[in-house]
Design a protein around this motif. Structure first.
Motif, PDB file in Angstrom:
ATOM      1  N   ARG A   1     -19.979  10.840 -14.330  1.00  0.00           N
ATOM      2  CA  ARG A   1     -19.511  11.073 -15.694  1.00  0.00           C
ATOM      3  C   ARG A   1     -19.355   9.756 -16.448  1.00  0.00           C
ATOM      4  O   ARG A   1     -19.663   9.667 -17.644  1.00  0.00           O
TER       5      ARG A   1
ATOM      6  N   ARG B   1     -17.151  26.421 -18.828  1.00  0.00           N
ATOM      7  CA  ARG B   1     -17.485  25.758 -17.566  1.00  0.00           C
ATOM      8  C   ARG B   1     -18.386  24.542 -17.760  1.00  0.00           C
ATOM      9  O   ARG B   1     -18.251  23.542 -17.054  1.00  0.00           O
TER      10      ARG B   1
ATOM     11  N   GLY C   1     -19.325  23.070 -20.999  1.00  0.00           N
ATOM     12  CA  GLY C   1     -19.248  22.380 -22.279  1.00  0.00           C
ATOM     13  C   GLY C   1     -18.970  20.895 -22.163  1.00  0.00           C
ATOM     14  O   GLY C   1     -19.533  20.075 -22.896  1.00  0.00           O
ATOM     15  N   SER C   2     -18.095  20.514 -21.220  1.00  0.00           N
ATOM     16  CA  SER C   2     -17.766  19.095 -21.094  1.00  0.00           C
ATOM     17  C   SER C   2     -18.960  18.302 -20.592  1.00  0.00           C
ATOM     18  O   SER C   2     -19.182  17.156 -21.012  1.00  0.00           O
ATOM     19  N   ALA C   3     -19.757  18.877 -19.699  1.00  0.00           N
ATOM     20  CA  ALA C   3     -20.954  18.189 -19.222  1.00  0.00           C
ATOM     21  C   ALA C   3     -21.966  18.027 -20.350  1.00  0.00           C
ATOM     22  O   ALA C   3     -22.595  16.972 -20.492  1.00  0.00           O
TER      23      ALA C   3
ATOM     24  N   ALA D   1     -21.289  17.739 -23.460  1.00  0.00           N
ATOM     25  CA  ALA D   1     -20.763  16.698 -24.333  1.00  0.00           C
ATOM     26  C   ALA D   1     -21.013  15.310 -23.762  1.00  0.00           C
ATOM     27  O   ALA D   1     -21.371  14.378 -24.481  1.00  0.00           O
ATOM     28  N   LEU D   2     -20.851  15.151 -22.461  1.00  0.00           N
ATOM     29  CA  LEU D   2     -21.087  13.853 -21.839  1.00  0.00           C
ATOM     30  C   LEU D   2     -22.555  13.459 -21.905  1.00  0.00           C
ATOM     31  O   LEU D   2     -22.889  12.285 -22.061  1.00  0.00           O
TER      32      LEU D   2
ATOM     33  N   GLY E   1     -21.775  19.209 -27.373  1.00  0.00           N
ATOM     34  CA  GLY E   1     -20.709  19.717 -26.532  1.00  0.00           C
ATOM     35  C   GLY E   1     -19.440  19.994 -27.282  1.00  0.00           C
ATOM     36  O   GLY E   1     -19.157  21.115 -27.644  1.00  0.00           O
ATOM     37  N   ALA E   2     -18.686  18.973 -27.551  1.00  0.00           N
ATOM     38  CA  ALA E   2     -17.378  19.162 -28.172  1.00  0.00           C
ATOM     39  C   ALA E   2     -17.189  18.215 -29.345  1.00  0.00           C
ATOM     40  O   ALA E   2     -16.175  17.564 -29.469  1.00  0.00           O
TER      41      ALA E   2
END
Length: 465
Positions: free
Chosen positions: A185, A388, A390-392, A394-395, A454-455
Motif C-alpha cells: 500500500r 471491500r 474501494g480503498s484499494a 483509491a490507492l 476510489g474515495a
C-alpha cells in the motif's frame, strides 16, 4: 546508444554515477556541510562483513537529512510490527513535492522488497548519501531536472527476520494488485501521488550453475497491457543502459528467468519472468511507467568469494550500484522520451479503445480467452463490493463514479488497462467480480469530468494536470 563512462572512480563500496553526468564519487564519501564527516552505513564500516541494521539505517538517513536541504525523509506507512516505511526524496536545490513532479523526470527506487535480499538496500542507502553530498555541477544539474525517490527498505519486518516475506509471510512483490499489505500500500501511494516515470526494483536471486549465474539480471514489464512506447523505453533501460554499465564495471549480465547455454549464450529454458500484473515491474508498466527488475546473484562462485563472505557481499552491492549508474544515465539522456512515452500511455486511456489482456506476456501470446477484444464501458460495484475494494482502488488512483453506496468504475481514464485486471471475474487475480456495464451514457462514460479515484481523487482529463 550505449552510454560511455569517462573518468569514473570505481571503489569497492563506492561505485559512482556515470561520468556522462560528470559525477565522480571518491573512494570515501565527500565531506558534508562545513567539512562534517559524511555518514556511512553499517555495511560500509564493516567492509561488507555484515548488513546495515535498521537502527543504523534510521541514524544514517537522519544524518543525511540534517546535512543537506536536498533530502527529505517522509514516513509513508508502518509495518504490522510497527517499523516505519519511509520515502526518501532527493532533488536540488530541494526535493520536489508530488504536485511539482513531472512524470518523465522522476525515478523511484524500491529496495529489497524481499527481506532476505539485502544488497539492493545497501546500494540504495549509499546512493542516497552520494547524491546528497555530491558537490559537482553536473550532479546538481541532474538533480535539478530529475527527482530521485527511494524506498530504502520496502520490507523492514522481513529484513529484520532475514526472510523473503513480511511479518505475515506475504510476498510483497505479489501484492501490487490486491494491496493487502502495508508495504504494498505504501508503494502504491507513492506511484499514485508522484507518478514516477521510471520504477527500478532491486532484488537478488539464487543461481543455478552453469546455466544461470550472472552477476546481475534485468527484466522489463512483460505484461501485454504495457504500452508499446513504455515497453520500448523499459527494454532500452535494461539493454542499452543498465547492462552496459554493469559490464563496464566488470560484472556479467543477463535476462532474469532465462537459463542460457554457458558455451553459446543461447537461451535454453525460461524459469521465471512472466507478465502477471501482481509483480511491481508489471504493475508499473500497466500504470504507464517504465518498470525494471534487477537481480544480483547471492551465492559465491569463485574461490575468493567462498573464502571471504564479505568479498561476495561487496560484489553483490557493487553490481547493484553499477546498475543504478546506468539507470541514472537513462533518466538523464532519455528524459524527454520517458516523459513522452509515459504521458502518452496515460492519455491513451481516455480514448477507451483497443483490447485489454487478462493473460499472456511479450514473449507468450495471449489466448483468445485471455483477450477482452471489446471491453465493457465500465464495471459496477454494489455496496458490499465497494466497501471491500474501494480503498484499494483509491490507492491505485483508479477513478470511480459513486451511485448510492456502490460505484461504477469506467474504463475511460488513465488507468484503463488496470480496471479489468482489478474487477473482471475472468482476470487472474481480481479484487472482486464486478458486473460489466456494456454501454454507458455520455455522463457515465465521460469520467474525466466527474469521476473520483476510489474515495475522492479526481482523474483529470488530458491537459489539466
Amino acid at each position: 546508444m550505449i552510454p560511455r563512462s569517462r573518468g569514473l572512480a570505481h571503489a569497492a563500496l563506492a561505485v559512482g554515477l556515470t561520468a556522462t553526468l560528470g559525477v565522480t564519487l571518491p573512494d570515501a564519501p565527500p565531506a558534508g556541510r562545513a567539512g562534517s564527516a559524511p555518514p556511512r552505513t553499517g555495511f560500509e564500516t564493516s567492509h561488507g562483513a555484515r548488513w546495515t541494521t535498521q537502527p543504523e539505517e534510521q541514524d544514517f538517513l537522519a544524518a543525511v537529512g540534517r546535512a543537506t536541504s536536498r533530502v527529505r525523509v517522509d514516513r509513508i506507512g508502518a509495518t504490522a510490527q510497527g517499523r516505519p516505511l519511509q520515502l526518501v526524496r532527493i532533488g536540488a536545490p530541494a526535493p520536489a513535492r508530488p504536485q511539482d513532479v513531472r512524470r518523465g523526470n522522476s525515478v523511484l527506487l524500491v529496495c529489497s522488497q524481499h527481506g532476505d535480499e539485502p544488497a539492493g538496500r545497501e546500494a540504495c542507502l549509499s546512493t542516497v548519501r552520494d547524491l546528497a553530498y555530491a558537490t559537482d555541477r553536473a550532479t546538481r544539474r541532474f538533480l535539478a531536472h530529475t527527482s530521485v525517490l527511494v524506498v530504502p527498505t520496502a520490507n523492514p519486518d522481513g529484513r529484520a527476520a532475514d526472510r523473503r516475506g513480511n511479518s505475515d509471510g506475504t510476498d510483497i512483490n505479489r501484492d501490487h494488485l490486491a494491496l493487502t499489505t502495508a508495504e504494498a500500500r505504501a508503494v502504491a501511494g507513492v506511484l499514485r501521488d508522484y507518478r514516477p516515470g521510471t520504477v527500478y526494483d532491486l532484488h537478488e536471486y539464487g543461481p543455478t550453475a552453469p546455466y544461470y549465474r550472472k552477476d546481475l539480471l534485468t527484466l522489463w514489464p512483460r505484461n501485454l497491457n504495457t504500452s508499446d512506447a513504455v515497453h520500448r523505453e523499459a527494454t532500452a533501460l535494461a539493454e542499452e543502459f543498465v547492462a552496459p554499465a554493469v559490464r563496464k564495471a566488470g560484472f556479467s549480465t543477463g535476462v532474469y528467468g532465462i537459463w542460457t547455454d554457458p558455451r553459446t549464450g543461447e537461451p535454453v529454458k525460461q524459469v521465471a519472468g512472466d507478465g502477471q500484473e501482481r509483480i511491481l515491474r508489471n504493475a508499473a508498466g500497466v500504470k504507464g511507467a517504465v518498470g525494471l527488475l534487477v537481480e544480483t546473484r547471492v551465492d559465491a562462485l569463485t574461490d575468493a568469494e567462498r573464502a571471504d563472505p564479505a568479498r561476495n557481499n561487496r560484489r553483490r552491492v557493487d553490481s547493484q550500484r553499477a546498475g543504478l549508474r546506468g539507470a541514472f544515465t537513462f533518466a538523464d539522456r532519455h528524459r524527454a522520451r520517458i516523459e513522452a512515452a509515459t504521458a502518452a500511455a496515460r492519455r491513451s486511456g481516455y480514448t477507451d479503445r483497443g483490447p485489454v489482456y487478462l493473460g499472456g506476456a511479450d514473449n507468450e501470446p495471449a489466448t483468445d480467452a485471455e483477450i477482452l477484444a471489446h471491453p465493457p464501458c465500465a464495471y459496477r460495484l454494489d455496496a458490499t463490493q465497494f466497501a471491500r475494494v474501494g480503498s484499494a482502488l483509491a490507492l491505485h488512483g483508479v477513478a470511480v463514479r459513486r451511485h448510492g453506496r456502490g460505484a461504477d468504475v469506467p474504463l475511460r481514464q488513465p488507468l484503463r488497462a488496470l480496471v479489468p485486471l482489478l474487477l473482471d471475474g475472468r482476470a487472474v487475480s481480481p479484487l472482486t467480480s464486478a458486473t460489466p456495464v456494456p454501454v454507458c451514457g455520455r455522463g457515465e462514460a465521460d469520467n474525466g469530468q466527474g469521476g473520483e479515484p476510489g474515495a475522492g481523487r479526481g482523474a483529470a482529463p488530458p491537459g489539466t494536470r
